[in-house]
Design a protein around this motif. Structure first.
Motif, PDB file in Angstrom:
ATOM      1  N   ARG A  66      -1.796  41.939   0.719  1.00  0.00           N
ATOM      2  CA  ARG A  66      -2.747  41.502  -0.085  1.00  0.00           C
ATOM      3  C   ARG A  66      -3.804  42.349  -0.331  1.00  0.00           C
ATOM      4  O   ARG A  66      -4.154  42.531  -1.342  1.00  0.00           O
ATOM      5  CB  ARG A  66      -2.891  39.897   0.140  1.00  0.00           C
ATOM      6  CG  ARG A  66      -3.810  39.120  -0.567  1.00  0.00           C
ATOM      7  CD  ARG A  66      -3.381  38.656  -2.116  1.00  0.00           C
ATOM      8  NE  ARG A  66      -2.328  37.621  -1.995  1.00  0.00           N
ATOM      9  CZ  ARG A  66      -1.981  37.353  -3.140  1.00  0.00           C
ATOM     10  NH1 ARG A  66      -2.214  37.951  -4.333  1.00  0.00           N
ATOM     11  NH2 ARG A  66      -0.727  36.572  -3.328  1.00  0.00           N
ATOM     12  N   GLU A  67      -4.442  42.922   0.934  1.00  0.00           N
ATOM     13  CA  GLU A  67      -5.737  43.663   0.587  1.00  0.00           C
ATOM     14  C   GLU A  67      -5.322  45.051   0.210  1.00  0.00           C
ATOM     15  O   GLU A  67      -6.099  45.497  -0.643  1.00  0.00           O
ATOM     16  CB  GLU A  67      -6.069  43.899   2.178  1.00  0.00           C
ATOM     17  CG  GLU A  67      -6.662  42.893   2.657  1.00  0.00           C
ATOM     18  CD  GLU A  67      -7.191  43.067   4.389  1.00  0.00           C
ATOM     19  OE1 GLU A  67      -7.297  44.259   4.528  1.00  0.00           O
ATOM     20  OE2 GLU A  67      -7.482  42.207   4.846  1.00  0.00           O
ATOM     21  N   LEU A  68      -3.975  45.550   0.398  1.00  0.00           N
ATOM     22  CA  LEU A  68      -3.756  46.933  -0.280  1.00  0.00           C
ATOM     23  C   LEU A  68      -2.967  46.774  -1.654  1.00  0.00           C
ATOM     24  O   LEU A  68      -3.369  47.744  -2.335  1.00  0.00           O
ATOM     25  CB  LEU A  68      -2.616  47.464   0.882  1.00  0.00           C
ATOM     26  CG  LEU A  68      -2.110  48.789   0.589  1.00  0.00           C
ATOM     27  CD1 LEU A  68      -3.352  49.824   0.603  1.00  0.00           C
ATOM     28  CD2 LEU A  68      -1.046  49.079   1.143  1.00  0.00           C
ATOM     29  N   LEU A  69      -2.366  45.797  -2.083  1.00  0.00           N
ATOM     30  CA  LEU A  69      -1.519  45.787  -3.203  1.00  0.00           C
ATOM     31  C   LEU A  69      -2.089  44.732  -4.262  1.00  0.00           C
ATOM     32  O   LEU A  69      -2.879  43.921  -3.942  1.00  0.00           O
ATOM     33  CB  LEU A  69      -0.038  45.285  -2.992  1.00  0.00           C
ATOM     34  CG  LEU A  69       0.750  46.134  -1.963  1.00  0.00           C
ATOM     35  CD1 LEU A  69       1.952  45.669  -1.612  1.00  0.00           C
ATOM     36  CD2 LEU A  69       0.749  47.750  -2.410  1.00  0.00           C
ATOM     37  N   VAL A  70      -1.728  45.343  -5.357  1.00  0.00           N
ATOM     38  CA  VAL A  70      -2.432  44.253  -6.762  1.00  0.00           C
ATOM     39  C   VAL A  70      -1.468  42.960  -6.634  1.00  0.00           C
ATOM     40  O   VAL A  70      -0.427  42.754  -6.286  1.00  0.00           O
ATOM     41  CB  VAL A  70      -2.128  44.941  -8.211  1.00  0.00           C
ATOM     42  CG1 VAL A  70      -2.781  46.176  -8.359  1.00  0.00           C
ATOM     43  CG2 VAL A  70      -0.623  45.156  -8.315  1.00  0.00           C
ATOM     44  N   ASP A  71      -2.425  42.163  -7.415  1.00  0.00           N
ATOM     45  CA  ASP A  71      -1.769  40.702  -7.494  1.00  0.00           C
ATOM     46  C   ASP A  71      -0.573  40.460  -7.981  1.00  0.00           C
ATOM     47  O   ASP A  71       0.319  39.574  -7.683  1.00  0.00           O
ATOM     48  CB  ASP A  71      -2.898  39.528  -7.897  1.00  0.00           C
ATOM     49  CG  ASP A  71      -4.222  39.574  -7.310  1.00  0.00           C
ATOM     50  OD1 ASP A  71      -4.105  39.803  -6.069  1.00  0.00           O
ATOM     51  OD2 ASP A  71      -5.242  39.091  -7.920  1.00  0.00           O
ATOM     52  N   GLU A  72      -0.411  41.491  -9.041  1.00  0.00           N
ATOM     53  CA  GLU A  72       1.037  41.369  -9.876  1.00  0.00           C
ATOM     54  C   GLU A  72       2.244  41.435  -8.924  1.00  0.00           C
ATOM     55  O   GLU A  72       3.258  41.254  -9.318  1.00  0.00           O
ATOM     56  CB  GLU A  72       0.954  42.134 -10.942  1.00  0.00           C
ATOM     57  CG  GLU A  72      -0.260  41.989 -11.939  1.00  0.00           C
ATOM     58  CD  GLU A  72      -1.572  42.349 -11.732  1.00  0.00           C
ATOM     59  OE1 GLU A  72      -2.496  42.059 -12.421  1.00  0.00           O
ATOM     60  OE2 GLU A  72      -1.645  42.771 -10.612  1.00  0.00           O
ATOM     61  N   VAL A  76       3.930  33.852  -7.070  1.00  0.00           N
ATOM     62  CA  VAL A  76       2.947  33.005  -7.576  1.00  0.00           C
ATOM     63  C   VAL A  76       3.260  31.791  -6.840  1.00  0.00           C
ATOM     64  O   VAL A  76       2.409  31.103  -6.044  1.00  0.00           O
ATOM     65  CB  VAL A  76       2.551  32.737  -9.051  1.00  0.00           C
ATOM     66  CG1 VAL A  76       1.900  31.508  -9.292  1.00  0.00           C
ATOM     67  CG2 VAL A  76       2.277  33.898  -9.668  1.00  0.00           C
ATOM     68  N   ASP A  77       4.323  31.214  -6.743  1.00  0.00           N
ATOM     69  CA  ASP A  77       4.718  29.948  -5.951  1.00  0.00           C
ATOM     70  C   ASP A  77       4.990  30.058  -4.408  1.00  0.00           C
ATOM     71  O   ASP A  77       4.885  29.102  -3.756  1.00  0.00           O
ATOM     72  CB  ASP A  77       6.161  29.526  -6.732  1.00  0.00           C
ATOM     73  CG  ASP A  77       7.204  30.608  -6.621  1.00  0.00           C
ATOM     74  OD1 ASP A  77       7.069  31.720  -6.316  1.00  0.00           O
ATOM     75  OD2 ASP A  77       8.572  30.049  -6.366  1.00  0.00           O
ATOM     76  N   ASP A  82       6.650  40.310  -3.682  1.00  0.00           N
ATOM     77  CA  ASP A  82       7.919  40.052  -3.998  1.00  0.00           C
ATOM     78  C   ASP A  82       8.433  41.466  -4.418  1.00  0.00           C
ATOM     79  O   ASP A  82       7.834  42.344  -5.081  1.00  0.00           O
ATOM     80  CB  ASP A  82       7.942  39.196  -5.335  1.00  0.00           C
ATOM     81  CG  ASP A  82       9.392  39.133  -5.915  1.00  0.00           C
ATOM     82  OD1 ASP A  82       9.889  40.264  -6.118  1.00  0.00           O
ATOM     83  OD2 ASP A  82       9.508  37.980  -6.275  1.00  0.00           O
ATOM     84  N   GLN A  83       9.680  42.100  -3.565  1.00  0.00           N
ATOM     85  CA  GLN A  83      10.138  43.204  -3.732  1.00  0.00           C
ATOM     86  C   GLN A  83      10.474  43.527  -5.091  1.00  0.00           C
ATOM     87  O   GLN A  83      10.371  44.647  -5.570  1.00  0.00           O
ATOM     88  CB  GLN A  83      10.889  43.658  -2.680  1.00  0.00           C
ATOM     89  CG  GLN A  83      12.450  42.892  -3.151  1.00  0.00           C
ATOM     90  CD  GLN A  83      13.603  43.280  -2.098  1.00  0.00           C
ATOM     91  OE1 GLN A  83      13.256  43.598  -0.867  1.00  0.00           O
ATOM     92  NE2 GLN A  83      14.777  43.593  -2.641  1.00  0.00           N
TER      93      GLN A  83
END
Length: 106
Positions: A66-72, A76-77, A82-83
């Motif tokens: 989460r610190e490294l990658l974008v929220d997209e 969400v659920d 999500d690969q």
């Protein structure tokens, strides 16, 4: 998959369990072994081997991602990476790293 030499990429994500990824050295910003053995030296800013990634969903793995990658790239659920979302952004040439996304916005 066997590569005669080294692999250099932003993301190396091994996610197929029938055969290993074999190479000399993998150099990446992010390397993940998800149901996939790797036979190579790994030089990555962030690397999760098979044991870390498979067992680490509650041990800080998702927080580091989460610190490294974008929220997209997070479902969400489930609030986990999500690969499919990650691969889609990579195919479309969209940034997957927060730093790249912020730089692109300026």
């Amino acid at each position: 998959m066997s590569v005669d030499g080294d692999i250099e990429a932003d993301v190396v994500y091994g996610c197929y369990n029938d055969n290993p990824l074999q190479a000399g050295t993998i150099r990446a910003r992010l390397a993940i072994e998800d149901e996939h053995a790797t036979i190579a030296s790994v030089e990555a800013d962030l690397h999760f081997d098979l044991d870390d990634f498979q067992q680490g969903h509650g041990d800080g793995v998702q927080e580091q991602l989460r610190e490294l990658l974008v929220d997209e790239v997070f479902a969400v659920d489930e609030d986990v990476m999500d690969q499919g979302l990650l691969f889609a952004r990579l195919r479309e040439g969209l940034p997957v790293f927060r730093a790249d996304s912020q730089a692109e916005a300026h």
